[in-house]
Design an enzyme around this catalytic site. Sequence first.
Site, PDB file in Angstrom:
ATOM      1  N   ASP A  49      -6.113   7.828 -11.683  1.00 15.35           N
ATOM      2  CA  ASP A  49      -5.029   7.307 -12.283  1.00 15.35           C
ATOM      3  C   ASP A  49      -5.803   7.242 -13.922  1.00 15.35           C
ATOM      4  O   ASP A  49      -7.383   7.528 -14.045  1.00 15.35           O
ATOM      5  CB  ASP A  49      -4.766   5.838 -12.445  1.00 15.35           C
ATOM      6  CG  ASP A  49      -2.963   5.451 -13.210  1.00 15.35           C
ATOM      7  OD1 ASP A  49      -3.030   5.674 -14.473  1.00 15.35           O
ATOM      8  OD2 ASP A  49      -2.363   5.901 -11.768  1.00 15.35           O
ATOM      9  N   TYR A 168      10.994  16.788 -20.345  1.00 11.30           N
ATOM     10  CA  TYR A 168      10.555  15.446 -18.661  1.00 11.30           C
ATOM     11  C   TYR A 168      11.866  15.774 -18.308  1.00 11.30           C
ATOM     12  O   TYR A 168      11.284  16.874 -17.017  1.00 11.30           O
ATOM     13  CB  TYR A 168      11.532  14.412 -18.658  1.00 11.30           C
ATOM     14  CG  TYR A 168      11.139  13.979 -17.837  1.00 11.30           C
ATOM     15  CD1 TYR A 168       9.392  12.908 -17.777  1.00 11.30           C
ATOM     16  CD2 TYR A 168      12.056  13.267 -16.559  1.00 11.30           C
ATOM     17  CE1 TYR A 168       9.703  11.877 -16.209  1.00 11.30           C
ATOM     18  CE2 TYR A 168      11.822  12.629 -15.204  1.00 11.30           C
ATOM     19  CZ  TYR A 168      11.094  12.203 -15.251  1.00 11.30           C
ATOM     20  OH  TYR A 168      10.235  11.312 -13.883  1.00 11.30           O
TER      21      TYR A 168
END
Length: 262
Positions: A49, A168
Amino acid sequence: MAVPKGWVSTWKMKLLDKKVAIVTGGGSGIGRAVALLYAQHGASVVVTDLDEAGGNATVADIHTAGGVAVFVHADSSKPEDGLKVVDIATATYGGLHIAVNNAGIGGPIAPTGSYPIDGWQKVIDINLNGVFYGMRYQIPAMLACGGGSIVNMASILGKVGTRFSPAYVAAKHGVIGLTETAALEYADKNVRINAVGPGYILTPLLTKSLDEGMLKSIAGLHPMNRLGTPEEVSELCLWLNSDKASFVTGSYYNVDGGYLAQ
Ligand code: NAP
């Protein structure tokens, strides 16, 4: 009815025993649920992450529960980080069998005619290029282990459009096409590659930018009239990444409360 022979012994079977898994974006939301479930099923999990606190918290929770995991700070939009994560997985746990390319962002909300160029670039870099950079290094490592299984996190918005999120939607459509192509290339080499398409899931990706009213109206877009949970997505990923799905590759599965059936 008689219990089938062997039923009791497989009842509590761990689906990912002795497997090594990478979960990108494992510090929050869906990635965190996937990492926890995979560790519970016996995998050694490499959690990546950008969010160090989130990634370390996921790993700490896995350790507390008796599982095996390590956190690697890595940016999915950087090819060199894709290589670094695979190298660490292999060096730490001796190979790589599973990957969930999950890290993603929502990006700006604006119509295509005025969409910010830098926002477009960032969404494509993380949500689409990041999946390619991941697979680019995961696949050779899996081949070296005799095979593996990859799940790429798409979305219902990889199948249909929605207003004001052109980057997106384009990235998630791209993820599905990329998944199909890579799956064809490695279908006869024991590497299965599938895509998962969640409906709207209650994670920080939504709660950071939407208020209660907006979340309620988005929930109403699903025939089940609610948002999904990260755990519901993780169960589908688990099945796809396990040997239970041994004849499944190049597919896209919704976990969307009926959204795409409309
Ligand atoms: P989330 O809770 O925001 O978790 C995503 C994690 O990825 C965050 O920890 C985030 O860190 C991290 N991340 C962002 N950019 C990264 C990068 N370049 N490299 C490494 N890590 C990065 O989001 P989520 O809802 O779980 O989403 C996970 C995936 O599911 C995404 O691909 C998303 O598009 C997809 N998805 C989500 C939904 C939904 O409704 N939630 C629906 C369909 C599909 P930061 O917090 O620091 O950015």
